[in-house]
Scaffold this active site. Structure first.
Site, mmCIF file in Angstrom:
data_model
loop_
_atom_site.group_PDB
_atom_site.id
_atom_site.type_symbol
_atom_site.label_atom_id
_atom_site.label_comp_id
_atom_site.label_asym_id
_atom_site.label_seq_id
_atom_site.Cartn_x
_atom_site.Cartn_y
_atom_site.Cartn_z
ATOM 1 C CG ASN A 63 14.781 -0.356 3.351
ATOM 2 O OD1 ASN A 63 13.621 -0.193 3.707
ATOM 3 N ND2 ASN A 63 15.297 -1.567 3.153
ATOM 4 C CG HIS A 66 10.632 -1.836 4.571
ATOM 5 N ND1 HIS A 66 11.840 -2.033 5.189
ATOM 6 C CD2 HIS A 66 9.709 -2.064 5.530
ATOM 7 C CE1 HIS A 66 11.666 -2.354 6.456
ATOM 8 N NE2 HIS A 66 10.382 -2.378 6.691
ATOM 9 C CD GLU A 92 13.260 -4.974 2.630
ATOM 10 O OE1 GLU A 92 13.324 -3.731 2.677
ATOM 11 O OE2 GLU A 92 13.620 -5.704 3.576
#
Ligand code: GLP
Length: 241
Positions: A136, A138, A143
């Site tokens: 994603n 990160h 995050e």
């Protein structure tokens, strides 16, 4: 961002190791930022081999790790503390006093974040930061949605990150829900960044990194604004670019 394409994981690890070893050998003292996860394991293996064969010394090296799980003690086999000792520190001549990993069990975690950030600053900042990338986007444990201004802080891990890391634990339930991580601004202060990526599971992330606009929705996108980033990635990881 400079991209170096290599054929596979082994070559990625070797290329990254050459770069790190070159830096360690050329500077009397330096500060290395270190990552965990599957991606840099091969790099650490190469550094160990080189240390044994060619005698590269880490006596002048200080290290700062990106992150640690909240609630896991140094003795826990899944802590990043254990990861670093097993995969690197216990096989080279680095002084334990020169290795730094944020504590996931500090009584006051807010204080621990400040302490860690100050230590990096007192060390003069990071010369070379090693990074992996999450599916994603990160980096460290930053995050999606993390402020680009963030220093070391506590994060809530997303379900997808917990699932991705569950392979190291006996069940998903055991994967901690929180972590302490260098922030995006801490990472961006590094003078040089080396991002490593290997395999199909990184294809989408690298495509988004290259094609998406710079946005807190995809944390790694900020790297496009750093003046000295090199990506070493294998053909599988680069297939969609
Ligand atoms: C983990 C780590 C990151 C790492 C990333 C990718 O959650 N906190 O520092 O870069 O996820 O991990 P892997 O290299 O195992 O794919």
């Amino acid at each position: 961002m400079r991209i170096i394409e290599v054929s596979d994981y082994k070559q990625m690890s070797e290329k990254a190791a050459q770069h790190v070893i070159g830096k360690v050998r050329s500077l009397d003292c330096m500060t290395l930022g270190l990552a965990t996860g599957g991606t840099p394991q091969g790099l650490y293996g190469e550094l160990i081999e080189d240390h044994h064969v060619n005698g590269t010394s880490y006596k002048g090296v200080k290290t700062f790790n990106l992150d640690e799980y909240i609630g896991l003690s140094k003795k826990d086999p899944n802590s990043y503390f254990q990861y670093m000792y097993t995969n690197l520190f216990s096989h080279i001549d680095i002084s334990p006093d020169n290795t730094h990993i944020p504590s996931g069990t500090a009584a006051d975690l807010g204080e621990e974040c400040d302490r860690y950030e100050n230590m990096m600053e007192e060390a003069g900042g990071i010369d070379l930061q090693i990074l992996g990338i999450g599916a994603n986007g990160h980096i460290g444990f930053n995050e999606p949605g993390t402020s680009f201004q963030s220093g070391t802080h506590i994060v809530e891990l997303t379900p997808s990150t917990r699932e991705a890391n569950a392979r190291y634990f006996s069940s998903l339930e055991e994967v901690p829900r929180k972590a302490i991580t260098m922030g995006i601004s801490s990472i961006m202060k590094s003078r040089e960044i080396l991002l490593l990526a290997s395999g199909k599971s990184k294809q989408e992330a690298l495509k988004k990194l290259m094609e998406n606009e710079v946005s807190e929705h995809f944390p790694a996108s900020i790297l496009k604004e750093h003046p000295n980033v090199t990506i070493i990635a294998d053909t599988d990881a680069l297939k969609l670019i």
